[in-house]
Design a protein around this motif. Structure first.
Motif, PDB file in Angstrom:
ATOM      1  N   MET A   1     -18.098  97.896 -28.928  1.00 52.29           N
ATOM      2  CA  MET A   1     -17.059  98.306 -29.871  1.00 52.29           C
ATOM      3  C   MET A   1     -17.622  99.304 -30.892  1.00 52.29           C
ATOM      4  O   MET A   1     -16.996 100.329 -31.173  1.00 52.29           O
ATOM      5  CB  MET A   1     -16.493  97.066 -30.581  1.00 52.29           C
ATOM      6  CG  MET A   1     -15.306  97.362 -31.489  1.00 52.29           C
ATOM      7  SD  MET A   1     -14.539  95.857 -32.131  1.00 52.29           S
ATOM      8  CE  MET A   1     -15.763  95.363 -33.335  1.00 52.29           C
ATOM      9  N   VAL A   2     -18.802  99.019 -31.407  1.00 48.00           N
ATOM     10  CA  VAL A   2     -19.424  99.902 -32.405  1.00 48.00           C
ATOM     11  C   VAL A   2     -19.815 101.247 -31.783  1.00 48.00           C
ATOM     12  O   VAL A   2     -19.505 102.318 -32.322  1.00 48.00           O
ATOM     13  CB  VAL A   2     -20.665  99.226 -33.033  1.00 48.00           C
ATOM     14  CG1 VAL A   2     -21.423 100.203 -33.921  1.00 48.00           C
ATOM     15  CG2 VAL A   2     -20.247  97.996 -33.835  1.00 48.00           C
ATOM     16  N   LEU A   3     -20.500 101.204 -30.625  1.00 43.72           N
ATOM     17  CA  LEU A   3     -20.978 102.434 -29.987  1.00 43.72           C
ATOM     18  C   LEU A   3     -19.824 103.348 -29.573  1.00 43.72           C
ATOM     19  O   LEU A   3     -19.848 104.555 -29.832  1.00 43.72           O
ATOM     20  CB  LEU A   3     -21.840 102.094 -28.758  1.00 43.72           C
ATOM     21  CG  LEU A   3     -23.198 101.437 -29.027  1.00 43.72           C
ATOM     22  CD1 LEU A   3     -23.886 101.095 -27.716  1.00 43.72           C
ATOM     23  CD2 LEU A   3     -24.084 102.365 -29.860  1.00 43.72           C
ATOM     24  N   VAL A   4     -18.815 102.770 -28.920  1.00 45.77           N
ATOM     25  CA  VAL A   4     -17.668 103.566 -28.473  1.00 45.77           C
ATOM     26  C   VAL A   4     -16.907 104.111 -29.678  1.00 45.77           C
ATOM     27  O   VAL A   4     -16.499 105.276 -29.701  1.00 45.77           O
ATOM     28  CB  VAL A   4     -16.732 102.731 -27.562  1.00 45.77           C
ATOM     29  CG1 VAL A   4     -15.433 103.496 -27.258  1.00 45.77           C
ATOM     30  CG2 VAL A   4     -17.441 102.367 -26.265  1.00 45.77           C
TER      31      VAL A   4
ATOM     32  N   ALA B   1     -20.696 102.117 -16.673  1.00 43.15           N
ATOM     33  CA  ALA B   1     -19.460 101.527 -17.214  1.00 43.15           C
ATOM     34  C   ALA B   1     -19.212 102.007 -18.645  1.00 43.15           C
ATOM     35  O   ALA B   1     -18.058 102.260 -19.034  1.00 43.15           O
ATOM     36  CB  ALA B   1     -19.545 100.005 -17.173  1.00 43.15           C
ATOM     37  N   PHE B   2     -20.281 102.153 -19.428  1.00 44.60           N
ATOM     38  CA  PHE B   2     -20.140 102.649 -20.806  1.00 44.60           C
ATOM     39  C   PHE B   2     -19.566 104.063 -20.817  1.00 44.60           C
ATOM     40  O   PHE B   2     -18.643 104.375 -21.582  1.00 44.60           O
ATOM     41  CB  PHE B   2     -21.510 102.623 -21.508  1.00 44.60           C
ATOM     42  CG  PHE B   2     -21.503 103.263 -22.873  1.00 44.60           C
ATOM     43  CD1 PHE B   2     -20.820 102.679 -23.928  1.00 44.60           C
ATOM     44  CD2 PHE B   2     -22.168 104.461 -23.103  1.00 44.60           C
ATOM     45  CE1 PHE B   2     -20.803 103.272 -25.198  1.00 44.60           C
ATOM     46  CE2 PHE B   2     -22.164 105.062 -24.360  1.00 44.60           C
ATOM     47  CZ  PHE B   2     -21.476 104.461 -25.405  1.00 44.60           C
ATOM     48  N   THR B   3     -20.106 104.940 -19.956  1.00 42.93           N
ATOM     49  CA  THR B   3     -19.588 106.314 -19.912  1.00 42.93           C
ATOM     50  C   THR B   3     -18.170 106.360 -19.357  1.00 42.93           C
ATOM     51  O   THR B   3     -17.375 107.220 -19.749  1.00 42.93           O
ATOM     52  CB  THR B   3     -20.518 107.231 -19.084  1.00 42.93           C
ATOM     53  OG1 THR B   3     -20.688 106.698 -17.768  1.00 42.93           O
ATOM     54  CG2 THR B   3     -21.873 107.386 -19.756  1.00 42.93           C
ATOM     55  N   THR B   4     -17.842 105.421 -18.459  1.00 46.66           N
ATOM     56  CA  THR B   4     -16.461 105.342 -17.949  1.00 46.66           C
ATOM     57  C   THR B   4     -15.497 105.013 -19.085  1.00 46.66           C
ATOM     58  O   THR B   4     -14.395 105.566 -19.167  1.00 46.66           O
ATOM     59  CB  THR B   4     -16.356 104.279 -16.836  1.00 46.66           C
ATOM     60  OG1 THR B   4     -17.193 104.659 -15.741  1.00 46.66           O
ATOM     61  CG2 THR B   4     -14.928 104.142 -16.331  1.00 46.66           C
ATOM     62  N   ILE B   5     -15.908 104.120 -19.978  1.00 44.57           N
ATOM     63  CA  ILE B   5     -15.077 103.765 -21.145  1.00 44.57           C
ATOM     64  C   ILE B   5     -14.808 105.012 -21.992  1.00 44.57           C
ATOM     65  O   ILE B   5     -13.681 105.229 -22.448  1.00 44.57           O
ATOM     66  CB  ILE B   5     -15.774 102.672 -21.991  1.00 44.57           C
ATOM     67  CG1 ILE B   5     -15.819 101.349 -21.221  1.00 44.57           C
ATOM     68  CG2 ILE B   5     -15.049 102.471 -23.328  1.00 44.57           C
ATOM     69  CD1 ILE B   5     -16.751 100.306 -21.831  1.00 44.57           C
ATOM     70  N   LEU B   6     -15.829 105.845 -22.166  1.00 44.66           N
ATOM     71  CA  LEU B   6     -15.675 107.076 -22.959  1.00 44.66           C
ATOM     72  C   LEU B   6     -14.738 108.062 -22.263  1.00 44.66           C
ATOM     73  O   LEU B   6     -13.834 108.629 -22.878  1.00 44.66           O
ATOM     74  CB  LEU B   6     -17.035 107.735 -23.193  1.00 44.66           C
ATOM     75  CG  LEU B   6     -18.065 106.952 -24.012  1.00 44.66           C
ATOM     76  CD1 LEU B   6     -19.357 107.756 -24.130  1.00 44.66           C
ATOM     77  CD2 LEU B   6     -17.523 106.605 -25.395  1.00 44.66           C
TER      78      LEU B   6
ATOM     79  N   ALA C   1     -18.189 111.015 -15.936  1.00 45.41           N
ATOM     80  CA  ALA C   1     -18.390 109.825 -16.773  1.00 45.41           C
ATOM     81  C   ALA C   1     -17.325 108.778 -16.465  1.00 45.41           C
ATOM     82  O   ALA C   1     -17.608 107.576 -16.426  1.00 45.41           O
ATOM     83  CB  ALA C   1     -18.324 110.203 -18.253  1.00 45.41           C
ATOM     84  N   ALA C   2     -16.100 109.250 -16.241  1.00 45.90           N
ATOM     85  CA  ALA C   2     -14.997 108.327 -15.957  1.00 45.90           C
ATOM     86  C   ALA C   2     -15.010 107.833 -14.516  1.00 45.90           C
ATOM     87  O   ALA C   2     -14.555 106.727 -14.235  1.00 45.90           O
ATOM     88  CB  ALA C   2     -13.662 109.005 -16.261  1.00 45.90           C
TER      89      ALA C   2
END
Length: 448
Positions: free
Chosen positions: A191-194, A360-365, A72-73
């Motif tokens: 911001m909400v999802l993460v 990119a979303f999964t990288t943020i996680l 993910a990262a």
């Protein structure tokens, strides 16, 4: 700000210069040869172990989800924009050097995970924690303790760049260009999802990653295969071009400015490391939380991350760009990848934009967990909640700001993370060799 940018540019040129690239490739080659090419020979074993239910030991997440969290990262902008940038700057030959980085990087990633599990600790909440800062602390003498602190410091700061604001900006750009969403709206939604996922910590992060990463990776892979299939007659010529210009300069043509062999090597290796993070020291932080009692088993699973990220996903991007001829168009970054896909598939740019947004979303996680563990190492578990709040609040800022300086800072700090990690891996390599030898000796004995 200008003098700071100039200073950072100078530092970046040094830390990503010849010594760093030689260090990353050299250590990977040393580990690969020291284990008799075991990571390459045992690739199939790694895939078997990935789906095995055996050896569920102490830890918080399954070995599969540990790999998905690290993927993910790693699977993110580097696989779509990074590959395109490497080819734009270094020519088609850069893809060959990305492959070489991955082959030696498999040994590096294996060694990182072996050390992470072997030297991990249990924190005051009962969770398993590990990574370079812990294998430096628990595997080396006290005189090396400062290296662990340096890694955690660089990692904690770098995460806000490469794993947060840069990714948020990439999502915002992709969704605006393809679907017309404003940067501000994207920033707030992120911001909400993460924030919702981070409430559950590593267990929720790993669960989300375990579902999203395989789904999007397969979708992107299939789309890429369609692009290559529609350009099948050009594939042999594209491969010849990649191998030829890995060792010979390529002249300017179309919108391509030309590139020396050194540029193909430099950008191929640098973007390869940026993409699969072998040697960076980030992935072992996730693997340390895996439910396993055997460091070697987790190492065999961990090395799959480098293979999947670079040999599979990056190759799809790179080959699509070369086989369609779009590499000489003058486009760069995600726009170049989108152009390559759209030349073969109607609406191909939407596939690239959606893939970029999800990756990119999964990288943020994934990077939120890395940054959190770096901060926890420095300040204790009391720092986790403030870190998560700061991480979530940084997302809308990243989505709406110009990030040239942040990119530069993050890229520089990434290299600064790698330095302590590479030193530690070199010093701990006898431990890796010993554990590997013992494990496979027991396996052979059990079979006989």
């Amino acid at each position: 700000m200008e003098w700071l940018t100039n200073a950072l540019t100078s530092i970046n040129g040094v830390v990503w210069g010849v010594p760093m690239l030689v260090g990353i490739l050299g250590l990977g080659l040393y580990l690969q040869l020291g284990m008799g090419l075991m990571p390459i020979r045992k690739l199939g074993t790694g895939f078997k172990l990935l789906f095995s239910k055996v050896d569920a030991g102490k830890g918080e997440i399954s070995p599969f989800n540990a790999l998905m969290t690290s993927l993910a990262a790693t699977i993110g902008t580097g696989n779509i924009a990074g590959v395109a940038t490497a080819i734009f700057l270094g020519g088609p030959g850069a893809l060959f050097w990305m492959w070489m980085t991955a082959l030696v990087g498999m040994a590096t990633k294996y060694a990182e995970a072996v050390c992470a599990v072997n030297f991990r600790e249990t924190d005051e909440k009962g969770n398993h924690v590990g990574g370079p800062m812990y294998y430096i602390k628990n595997g080396l003498s006290k005189k090396w303790a400062w290296l662990g602190v340096a890694f955690a410091l660089f990692g904690g700061i770098a995460g806000f760049g490469i794993g947060n604001t840069v990714q948020a900006n990439s999502v915002a750009d992709a969704l605006e260009s393809s679907f017309g969403f404003s940067h501000g709206v994207t920033g707030l939604v992120l911001m909400v999802l993460v924030g919702l996922v981070l409430i559950g910590g590593i267990r929720w992060i790993s669960e989300v990653a375990g579902k999203l990463v395989p789904l999007m990776t397969v979708a992107y892979f299939v789309s890429g295969i369609v692009v290559l299939g529609m350009n099948a007659p050009e594939l042999p010529g594209a491969l010849a071009l990649i191998f030829e210009h890995a060792f010979t300069p390529i002249a300017a043509q179309g919108g391509f400015a030309g590139a020396a062999v050194w540029m193909a090597i430099r950008f191929g290796v640098a973007r390869g490391v940026f993409s699969n993070e072998a040697g960076l020291g980030s992935a072992p932080i996730a693997h340390a939380a895996a439910k396993t009692d055997n460091p070697v088993r987790q190492g065999l699973i961990a090395m799959l991350g480098t293979f999947i990220d670079t040999i599979v996903v990056c190759s799809i991007t790179g080959l699509a760009i070369v086989v369609t001829g779009s590499w000489s168009s003058g486009e760069t970054g995600a726009s170049l990848t989108a152009l390559a896909f759209s030349m073969a598939i109607p609406g191909g740019e939407y596939i690239v934009s959606l893939a970029l947004a999800v990756f990119a979303f999964t990288t943020i996680l994934g990077w939120s967990f890395y940054g959190e563990k770096c901060v926890q190492f420095l300040f204790g578990v009391k720092a986790i909640v403030p870190f998560r709040i700061a991480w979530v609040l940084a997302l809308p800022i990243g989505a709406t700001q110009s990030l040239e300086f942040i990119w530069l800072l993050a890229d520089t700090l990434n290299a600064m993370m790698a330095i302590p990690n590479l030193i530690a891996l070199a010093l701990l390599s006898p431990v890796v060799f010993r554990l590997t030898k013992e494990y496979f000796a027991k396996q052979a004995q059990a079979k006989s």
